[in-house]
Design an enzyme around this catalytic site. Structure first.
Site, PDB file in Angstrom:
ATOM      1  N   GLU A 125       8.339  37.423 -43.457  1.00 49.65           N
ATOM      2  CA  GLU A 125       9.456  38.359 -43.620  1.00 49.65           C
ATOM      3  C   GLU A 125       8.951  39.803 -43.743  1.00 49.65           C
ATOM      4  O   GLU A 125       9.354  40.543 -44.643  1.00 49.65           O
ATOM      5  CB  GLU A 125      10.298  37.984 -44.849  1.00 49.65           C
ATOM      6  CG  GLU A 125      10.859  36.576 -44.785  1.00 49.65           C
ATOM      7  CD  GLU A 125      11.824  36.251 -45.924  1.00 49.65           C
ATOM      8  OE1 GLU A 125      11.811  36.955 -46.954  1.00 49.65           O
ATOM      9  OE2 GLU A 125      12.604  35.289 -45.791  1.00 49.65           O
ATOM     10  N   GLU A 270      13.190  28.737 -43.123  1.00 47.36           N
ATOM     11  CA  GLU A 270      13.474  28.382 -44.517  1.00 47.36           C
ATOM     12  C   GLU A 270      14.970  28.209 -44.676  1.00 47.36           C
ATOM     13  O   GLU A 270      15.752  29.067 -44.250  1.00 47.36           O
ATOM     14  CB  GLU A 270      13.028  29.508 -45.477  1.00 47.36           C
ATOM     15  CG  GLU A 270      11.546  29.798 -45.473  1.00 47.36           C
ATOM     16  CD  GLU A 270      11.163  30.888 -46.480  1.00 47.36           C
ATOM     17  OE1 GLU A 270      12.009  31.282 -47.310  1.00 47.36           O
ATOM     18  OE2 GLU A 270      10.020  31.356 -46.431  1.00 47.36           O
TER      19      GLU A 270
END
Ligand SMILES: *[C@@H]1O[C@H](CO)[C@@H](O)[C@H](O)[C@H]1NC(C)=O
Ligand SMILES: *[C@@H]1O[C@H](CO)[C@@H](O)[C@H](O)[C@H]1NC(C)=O
Ligand SMILES: *[C@@H]1O[C@H](CO)[C@@H](O)[C@H](O)[C@H]1NC(C)=O
Length: 488
Positions: A125, A270
């Site tokens: 990220e 995720e």
């Protein structure tokens, strides 16, 4: 001796069959994120067995730890290895460093150890809005250097690069999926990455968290976070959205499509729900969300914009008690398993005939003893507050807040919880249960209802643990050596 040889014979036949079967079934399956920010991680062998017994055929890692990868060798499990953000600048500025990274952390394991590495996650990220652009200029060159290194190593077809992104890299001003595009401030950076991934046949990886939406927006409609909710659907150009996941996923599809990459493969890197540390983080919601998600993807219908199978990794496999709680107390409670490998709730992954999770085998616990506040101590003792702060700052008190699993403890229970956490994290060291004489060790389990006073597990043989537990390891070594000698 004869007997044990025979057992080994049968064992390899069964193992062989198992591996054959797992190669024949072309399951998209469900993956799991295996993070290791724990004070007492389960040993890699225990976790790999846990993965296999629960029929998980894919695992996503956040680094490339040698012991972890070694344990995954010859299992057939598909692996995504990770490059932490703090390595991006080095890998961006030096193709030699990228080649070394690939050689040590991919090639070596694929060739020598038969690890089924399929992806390298470059950063985690990195474009998250809260990073303020720290990794904006290093992510893409690092991605290029890693891809070049993979190609050079002859692994370009087998191992694909990707950049796991938070869903905040795209946005939709009107909340309509069809309005989706990449976030304005990083639009060109994202396009550069997407173009590159596409040219190399690599997937886009996105992390989607309805829980975070609920956590950060008190007005978020709770039912819309779930898959069996009775939320009023969002209608977008004749398509109905009954849950946030579909709408969010399709916002990405629209963003990709708008920029000319509508067919790009997508991995949900995720997805999950925490069980503790917030009023909305509990067993009931986590079970409802994860089971709902499994059923949602099991029918292979996909989303309105992208019918077909969804490729996803649950977040996460096991709780991690050393994660930063800056985002919230729930951060340490994402596991479908507790820190010691116990299933937290009934979850049918559709991967085994059992229909429920199988607990970890071979976990070794420390003594059944706990550290609690002495009954004789008066609650107005001025030493109590600082001692609790001390313990909580160094151990884990994230289950104590309002609405959490131990949120109903009285003041004494609260203090005991903090003391015990500190004592256990310090491997039941007597010195860690002193607190100026306020605390004492007990053999009776103070746990009640859903509030669990944990006992730590024996440290594993990873390097970091070894330093602190030389005596234990040494005696283990001695006994193994002794066993070895007596056998011959
Ligand atoms: C391989 O990965 C490990 C774990 O992430 C890291 O510590 C190490 O520096 C990497 N090796 C190279 C040569 O970069
Ligand atoms: C990002 O900027 C905000 C506001 O300026 C600051 O509070 C925060 O610490 C910064 N975060 C990072 C990771 O630099
Ligand atoms: C127990 O501790 C938590 C977290 O520090 C706090 O919010 C709560 O008010 C405490 N409860 C009691 C009864 O002291």
């Amino acid at each position: 001796m004869g007997d044990s040889k025979q057992n080994i014979g049968w064992f390899s036949v069964i193992l062989g069959l198992f591996m054959l079967i797992s190669m024949i079934i072309p399951v998209n399956g469900i993956g799991a994120n295996w993070g290791t920010q724990s004070s007492h991680p389960l040993s890699p062998d225990v976790v790999v067995r846990l993965l296999r017994e629960n029929g998980m055929q894919k695992v996503k890692l956040f680094d490339a730890d040698y012991g972890t990868l070694h344990a995954l060798g010859k299992t057939g499990i598909e692996v995504m290895v990770g490059i932490p953000n703090d390595m991006l600048s080095t890998l961006a500025s030096s193709s030699k460093a990228a080649e070394k990274w690939v050689s040590e952390n991919v090639t070596e394991h694929v060739k020598k150890n038969k690890v089924n590495i399929r992806y390298v996650a470059v950063g985690n990220e990195p474009y998250l809005a809260t990073y303020n652009g720290t990794f904006l200029r290093t992510t893409f060159p690092a991605l290029q250097n890693i891809q070049n290194a993979l190609t050079k190593a002859g692994l370009g077809n087998q191992v694909k690069v990707t950049v796991p992104s938070n869903a905040d890299v795209y946005e939709s001003p009107g909340s309509m999926p069809s309005g989706g595009d990449f976030r304005a401030d990083i639009h060109d950076y994202m396009l550069q990455i997407v173009k590159f991934l596409s040219a190399n046949g690599a997937p886009f990886t996105v992390n989607i968290y309805p829980f975070i939406s609920l956590y950060s927006d008190p007005d978020f409609p709770v039912e819309y976070a779930f898959f069996d909710g009775n939320a009023a659907p969002l209608t977008d150009g004749g398509k109905n959205y009954y849950n946030m996941f579909d709408a969010n996923y399709d916002t990405l599809i629209w963003a990709l499509q708008k920029n000319g990459f509508g067919n790009m493969p997508i991995i949900v890197g995720e997805i999950g729900w925490p069980t503790d540390g917030d009023i909305h983080a509990n067993i009931k919601y986590a079970q409802r969300f994860n089971q709902g998600f499994m059923s949602h993807i099991a029918n292979g219908k996909g989303t309105p914009m992208r019918p077909g199978p969804v490729d996803a990794y649950l977040f996460s496999l096991i709780d991690e008690d050393q994660k930063s709680i800056q985002p919230g107390n729930f951060e340490r409670h994402w596991g479908i398993f507790t820190y010691d490998g116990l299933p937290k709730y009934q979850l049918n992954l559709g991967t085994t005939n059992l229909g429920s999770l199988v607990k970890a085998k071979g976990v070794i616990y420390e003594e059944r003893q706990w550290c609690v506040l002495k009954p004789s101590v008066k609650l107005d003792d001025s030493r109590l507050a600082p001692s609790v702060s001390y313990a909580c700052a160094r151990a884990d008190c994230t289950s104590l807040g309002y609405g959490s699993s131990c949120g109903d403890l009285d003041a004494r229970g609260n203090i005991s919880y903090a003391y015990n956490s500190y004592y256990q994290i310090n491997d039941q060291d007597e010195e860690a249960c002193k607190f100026e004489g306020l605390a004492a060790i007990t053999k009776s389990d103070p746990s009640r209802d859903i509030c669990r006073f944990g006992i730590m597990i024996e440290p594993t043989d990873s390097g970091a643990e070894l330093r602190f537990h030389a005596p234990g390891v040494l005696s283990c070594f001695v006994s193994v050596t002794f066993l070895f000698l007596t056998m011959f």
